[in-house]
Design a protein around this motif. Sequence first.
Motif: not given
Ligand SMILES: O=c1[nH]c(=O)c2[nH]c(=O)[nH]c2[nH]1
Length: 306
Positions: A167, A178, A227, A253, A283
């Motif tokens: 990611f 992050l 996604q 997630n 998601i």
């Molecule tokens: O697969 C992911 N989608 C996200 O939209 C997202 N946002 C995040 O903080 N980690 C992840 N991981």
Amino acid sequence: MTELTGKIVLGPHRYGKAENRVVRIVRDTDRHEIRDLNVSSCLHGNFDAAHLEGDQGTVLPTDSQKQTIYSYAKEKGVEFVEEYGLALARHFVDDVEPVRSARIEIEEYAWERVVVDGAEHDHTWTRKGSEVRTAAITVERTGTDRREWVVGGLKDLVVLKSTGSEFQGFLTDPYTVLEPAEDRIMATSLQAHWRFASTDVDWDTVYTGVRATLLEVFANLHSKALQQSLYEMGRAVLERYPSIAEIRLSAPNKHHFLYDLARFGVENAGEVFHADDRPYGLIQASVLREDAPDAGIAWEPYTGAM
Ligand SMILES: O=c1[nH]c(=O)c2[nH]c(=O)[nH]c2[nH]1
């Protein structure tokens, strides 16, 4: 302050018997079969008077719905939960005059045979995992027309891959802390619900195949985000199963954070994680055919079972 003075009227309403726990044993031979179901019925129709005047004249008791659900488990059988649901929904629409549409929601819990002395036991099982198969059957009558929708599915399918997921490259703002991840754990508890284009389907073959397809793509796709995984899983299902018009996927997630062992002078190259249970990213995506037939009321949930 806005003061509203409009006439007060009754809005949409419906009723039924939720979560009938039906266990059907087939005992025609010494080798028994088990189907373990949670069945909900929901009727929509001419029930205004019950709400407005307390008049039960058109109200088929939820208790009668429950009795029908149990009796049909023997009369019609539950070999295919989709057929059992169709039989129930058609019955309520065809035989109970005030009913305009009926929805049957079914969850099925899986059992697997105990193995004794290397052989599967005839009449003893253990519950299999957390995974639940689902079906939602809706039948609607308008005049002499009857429309039917079947949505198959599964939920609580917990799956994890320990690499093959990244990611990176995401949008940042002043609150973004992050760090990009180029190799992370990806885990979820998958919900998938797929709407069939007709009711003439080889239910179990499609169920097994869709489940296998979802897992195959989750495992094999090098994922740039959940996604992307969801879209590719849905696309593969539609490519392989022409009887399916649309699939809706929902995936929490289940974050696994690399544990900071540097504080102890210990290296952690993707080996020790903290599994966080909340909060979680959630998601959701649907994937559908451009020529999918109208979904009508197929997706109107009742119990929240799907
Ligand atoms: O697969 C992911 N989608 C996200 O939209 C997202 N946002 C995040 O903080 N980690 C992840 N991981």
